[in-house]
Design a protein around this motif. Structure first.
Motif, short mmCIF file in Angstrom:
data_model
loop_
_atom_site.label_atom_id
_atom_site.label_comp_id
_atom_site.label_asym_id
_atom_site.label_seq_id
_atom_site.Cartn_x
_atom_site.Cartn_y
_atom_site.Cartn_z
N PRO A 53 0.83 -1.21 0.00
CA PRO A 53 0.00 0.00 0.00
C PRO A 53 0.86 1.26 0.00
O PRO A 53 1.90 1.32 0.66
N ALA A 54 0.42 2.27 -0.76
CA ALA A 54 1.17 3.51 -0.89
C ALA A 54 0.48 4.62 -0.09
O ALA A 54 -0.76 4.64 0.00
N PRO A 55 1.24 5.55 0.47
CA PRO A 55 0.62 6.67 1.20
C PRO A 55 -0.31 7.47 0.29
O PRO A 55 0.00 7.71 -0.88
N LEU A 56 -1.44 7.89 0.83
CA LEU A 56 -2.37 8.73 0.09
C LEU A 56 -1.90 10.18 0.10
O LEU A 56 -1.43 10.67 1.13
N ARG A 57 -2.07 10.85 -1.03
CA ARG A 57 -1.77 12.28 -1.12
C ARG A 57 -3.06 13.09 -0.99
O ARG A 57 -4.14 12.63 -1.34
N ASN A 58 -2.93 14.30 -0.48
CA ASN A 58 -4.00 15.30 -0.47
C ASN A 58 -5.20 14.92 0.40
O ASN A 58 -6.32 15.37 0.14
N VAL A 59 -4.98 14.13 1.43
CA VAL A 59 -6.06 13.75 2.33
C VAL A 59 -6.59 15.01 3.02
O VAL A 59 -5.80 15.84 3.50
N CYS A 118 -12.96 8.54 -12.35
CA CYS A 118 -13.96 9.19 -11.48
C CYS A 118 -13.85 8.72 -10.03
O CYS A 118 -14.55 9.25 -9.16
N ALA A 119 -13.01 7.74 -9.75
CA ALA A 119 -12.88 7.17 -8.41
C ALA A 119 -12.49 8.22 -7.38
O ALA A 119 -11.73 9.15 -7.69
N PRO A 120 -12.98 8.10 -6.15
CA PRO A 120 -12.57 9.05 -5.09
C PRO A 120 -11.06 9.12 -4.92
O PRO A 120 -10.52 10.22 -4.76
N SER A 121 -10.38 7.99 -4.97
CA SER A 121 -8.93 8.02 -4.75
C SER A 121 -8.20 8.75 -5.86
O SER A 121 -7.20 9.44 -5.62
N VAL A 122 -8.69 8.63 -7.09
CA VAL A 122 -8.06 9.32 -8.22
C VAL A 122 -8.34 10.81 -8.14
O VAL A 122 -7.44 11.65 -8.33
N GLN A 123 -9.60 11.18 -7.86
CA GLN A 123 -9.94 12.59 -7.72
C GLN A 123 -9.10 13.24 -6.62
O GLN A 123 -8.63 14.38 -6.76
N LEU A 124 -8.90 12.50 -5.53
CA LEU A 124 -8.14 13.03 -4.40
C LEU A 124 -6.68 13.24 -4.76
O LEU A 124 -6.10 14.30 -4.52
N GLU A 126 -5.07 13.01 -7.83
CA GLU A 126 -4.71 13.67 -9.09
C GLU A 126 -5.27 15.08 -9.20
O GLU A 126 -4.68 15.93 -9.88
N LYS A 127 -6.39 15.36 -8.54
CA LYS A 127 -7.01 16.68 -8.65
C LYS A 127 -7.09 17.41 -7.31
O LYS A 127 -7.59 18.54 -7.25
N ASN A 128 -6.63 16.75 -6.26
CA ASN A 128 -6.69 17.34 -4.91
C ASN A 128 -8.13 17.72 -4.55
O ASN A 128 -8.39 18.76 -3.96
N GLU A 129 -9.08 16.84 -4.93
CA GLU A 129 -10.49 17.08 -4.65
C GLU A 129 -11.07 15.93 -3.84
O GLU A 129 -10.90 14.76 -4.21
N TRP A 130 -11.74 16.26 -2.75
CA TRP A 130 -12.50 15.26 -2.01
C TRP A 130 -13.85 15.15 -2.70
O TRP A 130 -14.67 16.05 -2.64
N ALA A 131 -14.10 14.03 -3.36
CA ALA A 131 -15.25 13.93 -4.25
C ALA A 131 -16.52 13.43 -3.56
O ALA A 131 -17.61 13.56 -4.11
N ASP A 132 -16.39 12.87 -2.37
CA ASP A 132 -17.52 12.17 -1.75
C ASP A 132 -18.37 13.09 -0.89
O ASP A 132 -18.53 12.88 0.32
N GLY A 133 -18.89 14.13 -1.49
CA GLY A 133 -19.86 15.00 -0.83
C GLY A 133 -19.42 15.45 0.56
O GLY A 133 -18.27 15.85 0.78
N PRO A 134 -20.35 15.36 1.53
CA PRO A 134 -20.08 15.89 2.87
C PRO A 134 -19.42 14.89 3.80
O PRO A 134 -19.42 15.09 5.02
N ASN A 135 -18.83 13.83 3.26
CA ASN A 135 -18.52 12.69 4.12
C ASN A 135 -17.10 12.65 4.69
O ASN A 135 -16.77 11.73 5.44
N ALA A 136 -16.28 13.64 4.38
CA ALA A 136 -14.98 13.70 5.06
C ALA A 136 -15.18 13.90 6.56
O ALA A 136 -14.50 13.27 7.38
N ALA A 137 -16.11 14.77 6.93
CA ALA A 137 -16.38 15.02 8.35
C ALA A 137 -16.92 13.77 9.02
O ALA A 137 -16.59 13.46 10.18
N LEU A 138 -17.76 13.03 8.31
CA LEU A 138 -18.31 11.79 8.86
C LEU A 138 -17.19 10.79 9.15
O LEU A 138 -17.11 10.20 10.24
N LEU A 157 -13.61 1.44 -10.83
CA LEU A 157 -13.20 2.80 -10.48
C LEU A 157 -11.87 2.72 -9.74
O LEU A 157 -11.73 1.93 -8.80
N GLY A 158 -10.91 3.53 -10.16
CA GLY A 158 -9.61 3.50 -9.50
C GLY A 158 -8.50 3.77 -10.49
O GLY A 158 -8.73 3.79 -11.71
N PRO A 159 -7.28 3.98 -9.99
CA PRO A 159 -6.18 4.35 -10.88
C PRO A 159 -5.80 3.25 -11.86
O PRO A 159 -5.66 2.09 -11.48
#
Length: 436
Positions: A53-59, A118-124, A126-138, A157-159
């Motif tokens: 497993p690789a470290p996630l960027r832009n969390v 379109c995967a959340p991990s790719v959006q995060l 490659e685009k530095n975007e949290w794509a999953d609506g309001p759910n980071a706080a959750l 969905l995924g890289p």
């Protein structure tokens, strides 16, 4: 399924062999067999982790402040019967695991698209975007409770660099269920004693369906990894019966068209919703072998979108379809919402292969008794899951012996449910996992 207006808003460590050489070759999505200590080859099992497993960027900071993040690549059964690579974001609390290990929450995201990028991990990443609506706080709140989180991207969905093939199982019961349960298996195999084995799926919108699918297939998780102990399910604002939702949606569109008044922004949003995401259903049906003819589903405008824009992720697809609808309405006083040359109204519901798809996927949930308890959160102002549709499906499932606690959130819309319902989610996880 997510109703969006202008939304912006396991290297397998548990079975160690001193002389095993892992040679995972990502060639066209194919993983080479793993060499055994005697020189023989071993095909990877579903739930095995591919590489390190690789470290996630832009969390997002609200998650990174309480957890570490890694991208997990794992094997799972695909829709076409072959084994495929899938990816998931793995978040671990920064504090040390308790005696016995962390429990695991398997999180299913809302609709983002059909193409791999379109995967959340790719959006995060490659685009530095949290794509999953309001759910980071959750998820941050769950991690603060001392619960590990694995969030699969879903099949297809995924890289691409991780060997993820095209072919997302949008509302396909086995595809989304297997994406969830084998992410749990992969996390358990990767983390070993750092996890307690207790796990529960949860998810929002499309992910709410994925969570119910995970409950349906949960015995397979224990069969694959006996350490896993399923506890129950949390589903937020799922769309439990798409054909019934479509019927009500098109009734609203027809009524608005007959009024003779200019459509409101809300009514245009309804027409966008009735058109754009159907592309993902049709792509899934055809990929999974259902003989659906797109020409019977779409008029010329949406047929063009289907053929040319199926790789477009949801936000951009909604914007493009909305612009096309507005241009169509502006072109002639005689143009109405229900004359837009898009989805052919409610009539595709009657197509035999469409009916077969929903009967074999969502229909199975209605006819089954899922293990454990289900916390079902629903907002009264959620037009994605109309009142009558939600109540009807829940009543059918209760009649089949399902243990469902339906929590009705007064005045909450689709995107409000994860926010307003967070205290209920935390309370249920506290009950399931005996944590505070």
């Amino acid at each position: 399924m997510t109703h969006s207006g202008n939304r912006r808003v396991l290297l397998h460590k548990g079975r160690a062999c001193a002389f095993v050489l892992l040679a995972a070759l990502l060639v066209g999505g194919f993983i080479a067999p793993v060499g055994g200590p005697d020189g023989s080859s071993r095909a990877q099992d579903d739930g095995d982790v591919v590489g390190d497993p690789a470290p996630l960027r832009n969390v997002p900071q609200e998650i990174s402040s309480v957890a570490t993040g890694e991208l997990l690549v794992y094997r799972m059964p695909g829709m076409r019967g072959e084994q495929v690579n899938a990816t998931a974001m793995l978040f671990l609390p920064r504090k040390a695991p308790p005696a016995g290990g962390w429990p695991l929450f398997v999180w299913g995201h809302g609709t983002l698209g059909w193409a791999p990028h379109c995967a959340p991990s790719v959006q995060l990443q490659e685009k530095n975007e949290w794509a999953d609506g309001p759910n980071a706080a959750l998820l941050a709140a769950v991690l603060k409770m001392g619960i590990a989180v694995v969030a699969p991207d879903y099949e297809g969905l995924g890289p691409r660099s991780a060997g993820v093939p095209t072919g997302h199982g949008y509302y396909d019961l086995p595809s989304e269920g297997n994406s969830m349960i084998f992410a749990a298996v992969a996390a358990q195999r990767y983390l070993g004693d750092r996890l307690s084995g207790q796990w529960a799926p949860g998810g929002w919108s499309e992910g709410g369906f994925a969570a119910l699918a995970a409950a349906y297939y949960s015995p397979l998780a224990t069969k694959a990894e006996p350490a896993l102990d399923y506890q129950g399910t949390i589903t937020l604002a799922p769309v439990p019966d798409v054909p019934a939702m479509n019927r009500l949606l098109w009734q609203d569109i027809d009524n608005a068209s007959r009024s003779g008044l200019p459509p409101t922004a809300h009514q245009i949003d309804q027409l966008v919703f009735a058109n754009a995401e159907t592309i993902y259903f049709t792509k899934t049906q055809r990929y999974a072998g259902y003989d659906v003819d797109p020409r019977q589903v779409y008029g010329p405008n949406m047929l063009r979108f289907y053929r040319q824009d199926w790789q477009t992720c949801l936000d951009d697809l909604n914007d493009a379809v909305r612009q096309d609808i507005v241009s169509y309405l502006s072109a002639s006083p005689s143009h109405r919402l229900n004359t837009y040359p898009g989805v052919r109204g409610d009539s595709p519901n009657a197509l035999p292969e469409n009916r077969r798809f929903f009967e074999q996927n969502q229909g199975k949930l209605e006819r089954s008794t899922l293990p454990g308890s289900i916390l079902w959160l629903y907002g009264t102002d959620d037009i994605t899951s109309p009142n009558s549709v939600t109540y009807n499906v829940v009543n059918k499932m209760v009649a089949n012996g399902n243990d469902i606690n339906l929590s009705v959130l007064e005045g909450a819309g689709h995107y409000d449910v994860p926010v307003v319902g967070l205290p209920l989610i935390q309370a249920r996880l506290g009950q399931l996992f005996a944590v505070e």
